[in-house]
Design a protein around this motif. Sequence first.
Motif, short mmCIF file in Angstrom:
data_model
loop_
_atom_site.label_atom_id
_atom_site.label_comp_id
_atom_site.label_asym_id
_atom_site.label_seq_id
_atom_site.Cartn_x
_atom_site.Cartn_y
_atom_site.Cartn_z
N GLU A 149 34.58 37.99 14.56
CA GLU A 149 35.17 36.65 14.54
C GLU A 149 34.10 35.62 14.94
OE1 GLU A 149 38.46 35.29 13.90
OE2 GLU A 149 38.34 37.10 12.69
N TYR A 150 33.09 35.50 14.12
CA TYR A 150 31.99 34.59 14.45
C TYR A 150 31.57 33.77 13.24
CZ TYR A 150 28.98 38.05 12.16
OH TYR A 150 28.42 38.91 11.24
N LYS A 151 31.01 32.64 13.53
CA LYS A 151 30.32 31.81 12.54
C LYS A 151 28.92 31.57 13.06
CE LYS A 151 32.44 27.70 14.63
NZ LYS A 151 33.09 26.40 14.41
N ILE A 152 28.07 30.98 12.25
CA ILE A 152 26.67 30.85 12.66
C ILE A 152 26.09 29.53 12.16
CG2 ILE A 152 25.84 32.12 10.63
CD1 ILE A 152 23.65 33.30 12.53
N SER A 153 25.17 28.98 12.95
CA SER A 153 24.43 27.79 12.53
C SER A 153 22.96 28.01 12.82
CB SER A 153 24.92 26.55 13.29
OG SER A 153 24.68 26.68 14.68
N CYS A 154 22.11 27.28 12.13
CA CYS A 154 20.65 27.35 12.39
C CYS A 154 20.10 25.94 12.23
CB CYS A 154 19.96 28.36 11.48
SG CYS A 154 20.27 28.15 9.72
N LYS A 155 20.26 25.14 13.24
CA LYS A 155 19.96 23.72 13.16
C LYS A 155 18.51 23.39 13.52
CE LYS A 155 24.66 22.26 14.35
NZ LYS A 155 25.46 21.38 15.22
N ALA A 156 18.02 22.34 12.89
CA ALA A 156 16.71 21.78 13.22
C ALA A 156 16.79 20.28 12.99
CB ALA A 156 15.61 22.40 12.35
N SER A 157 15.93 19.53 13.66
CA SER A 157 15.88 18.09 13.41
C SER A 157 15.10 17.78 12.15
CB SER A 157 15.26 17.37 14.61
OG SER A 157 13.95 17.85 14.86
N ASP A 158 14.28 18.74 11.70
CA ASP A 158 13.53 18.62 10.46
C ASP A 158 14.43 19.05 9.29
OD1 ASP A 158 11.84 19.95 8.23
OD2 ASP A 158 10.35 18.79 9.33
N VAL A 159 14.69 18.14 8.38
CA VAL A 159 15.62 18.41 7.28
C VAL A 159 15.14 19.58 6.42
CG1 VAL A 159 16.63 17.47 5.16
CG2 VAL A 159 16.48 16.05 7.20
N PHE A 160 13.85 19.63 6.14
CA PHE A 160 13.31 20.70 5.30
C PHE A 160 13.48 22.06 5.96
CE2 PHE A 160 10.99 16.86 4.13
CZ PHE A 160 11.09 16.88 2.75
N MET A 161 13.16 22.13 7.26
CA MET A 161 13.27 23.40 7.99
C MET A 161 14.72 23.86 8.04
SD MET A 161 12.16 24.40 11.91
CE MET A 161 10.62 23.52 11.74
N TYR B 18 19.01 27.53 6.42
CA TYR B 18 20.39 27.71 6.00
C TYR B 18 20.47 28.47 4.66
CZ TYR B 18 22.87 25.01 9.56
OH TYR B 18 23.43 24.58 10.73
N GLN B 19 19.58 28.16 3.74
CA GLN B 19 19.60 28.87 2.46
C GLN B 19 19.32 30.35 2.65
OE1 GLN B 19 17.60 26.69 -0.94
NE2 GLN B 19 17.29 25.17 0.69
N GLY B 20 18.33 30.66 3.50
CA GLY B 20 18.02 32.06 3.77
C GLY B 20 19.15 32.77 4.47
N LEU B 21 19.77 32.10 5.42
CA LEU B 21 20.88 32.69 6.16
C LEU B 21 22.08 32.92 5.25
CD1 LEU B 21 21.30 33.47 9.15
CD2 LEU B 21 22.44 31.28 9.46
N ALA B 22 22.33 31.98 4.33
CA ALA B 22 23.46 32.10 3.41
C ALA B 22 23.33 33.33 2.53
CB ALA B 22 23.58 30.85 2.55
N GLU B 23 22.09 33.72 2.22
CA GLU B 23 21.86 34.90 1.39
C GLU B 23 21.96 36.19 2.20
OE1 GLU B 23 18.06 34.35 -0.38
OE2 GLU B 23 18.70 32.69 -1.68
N ALA B 24 21.73 36.08 3.52
CA ALA B 24 21.62 37.28 4.35
C ALA B 24 22.93 37.71 5.00
CB ALA B 24 20.56 37.06 5.43
N THR B 25 23.93 36.84 5.02
CA THR B 25 25.18 37.17 5.71
C THR B 25 26.37 36.56 4.98
OG1 THR B 25 26.41 36.94 7.80
CG2 THR B 25 24.92 35.16 7.22
N ASP B 26 27.54 37.17 5.20
CA ASP B 26 28.76 36.59 4.63
C ASP B 26 29.53 35.83 5.70
OD1 ASP B 26 29.78 38.63 6.21
OD2 ASP B 26 31.17 39.38 4.69
N ALA B 27 28.92 35.61 6.87
CA ALA B 27 29.59 34.88 7.95
C ALA B 27 29.80 33.43 7.55
CB ALA B 27 28.75 34.94 9.22
#
Length: 378
Positions: free
Chosen positions: A180-192, A197-206
Motif C-alpha cells: 500500500e505505497y506510492k512513490i515520488s522522486c522530486k528535484a528542483s531541477d525540472v530536467f532531473m 520520474y520517467q525511469g521510475l515509471a518504467e521500473a514499477t507499477d506503484a
Amino acid sequence: MSLHAIRPWRQIDRRPSRRIMVGGVPVGGDAPISVQTMTNTLTTDVKATVGQVQRCAEAGADIVRVSVPDEASSKALREIVAESPVPIVADIHFHYRRGIEAAEAGAACLRINPGNIGSADRVREVIQAARDHGCSIRIGVNAGSLERHLLEKYGEPCPDAMIESGLDHIRILEDNDFREYKISCKASDVFMAAAAYQGLAEATDAPIHLGITEAGGLTSGTIKSAIGLGNLLWMGIGDTIRVSLSADPVEEVKVGFEILKSLGLRHRGVNIISCPSCARQGFDVIKTVETLERRLEHIKTPMSLSIIGCVVNGPGEALMTDVGFTGGGNGAGMVYLAGKQSHKLGNDAMVDHIVEQVERRAEAIEAERAREAATAAE
C-alpha cells in the motif's frame, strides 16, 4: 462523454498503476489524479492548521500533508485528523518514532524520506505501524537528501541515483509484504525530476506522486511546475500531484487544478477562456476577468466561460463554451449561451449578469446529473 474518438490529438493514455487508498481517496489505477498540498502552519497550533486544511479542501485539495517534526506535533495530529475534511498525510523526517506516532494518531498516509529516516530496521518498524493502523506509505525520494552511499557511487544527485534510492526502498516495503505505497522522486531541477520520474515509471507499477520540489514563488514556481508536471502528465505519468510554492497552500491547490484542467485530466469549477486584451477591446478585459475569477470561486461544477474583448475571436470562442461574452461597440456586447447568440448586454451590467448566467448553467448541469443518476439507479 469522452471526445477522444473525434479529437484523438487530445488523448492521454495514463500509465497503468496499482490502486491504493489514502484514507477514502483512491490513488492510482483509473482513479482521478488527486491534488495535494501541505500546511505551513505550526502543527502544534491545531486551530490554525485545521483552518488552513479546511481552506485548502474548499479550494479542491483531495489530500493535505502535515509536518510532524516532534512529539508535540504527533499529539496535535490526532486532533487535526479528527477535524479534517480530507485525508491527512504525516510528513516524517529523521525521527522514525514520529512515523509510528502519526500512524497511531490516525494519519491516512505516512510520507517517509529514504535518505533520512534511518536504518532498514527502523523503516520496518514504521511499516508495521502503518499496517497495524491502516495507513498507506509514500516513499519520498528527494534529490537534496539522497543516501550517502548513492552520492558516493554517482558523484552527485542524478536521475539514476534517485531511481535506485526509490527501488531500494520499494524492495524493503515489499520484502515486508507491504504494497500500500506510492512513490515520488522530486528535484528542483525540472530536467532531473522528469528523467527520474520517467525511469521510475518504467521500473514499477506503484502509483506515482508528482512534484517539482522547491519550485519557487507563486509566479516562477507555477511556471516551473507547469513545465515539469505538465510534460509528465501529458506522457500519462502521475497519479497524484503537489505543486510546491513559496505561497499560500491554497494557491498550490489552484495551480494544481489548473494544470490538470489544461490537460483535460480533471474538471472542477469554471474554466475561463479570456483574451490578453488590446486596443480593439470593447471593455476592460483584465479587470473583468479578475473580478469574475473572484466572484465565481464558489462554483464547483465543471463548465466553461469565454470573456473576449472583441469580435475577432470572440464569437468563435463563445461557440465552444457554456457561457460567453464578446465585446462590441457603443458600450455593449453579445451574450452567448450554450454556444449560441442570446442577447446584447451593456458593459455596465456585464459582471453581475454573467455571474447569474453561470450560476443558472451550473444548476442546470447539476440537475441533469441528478436525473441521470436517478435513471441509472432504477
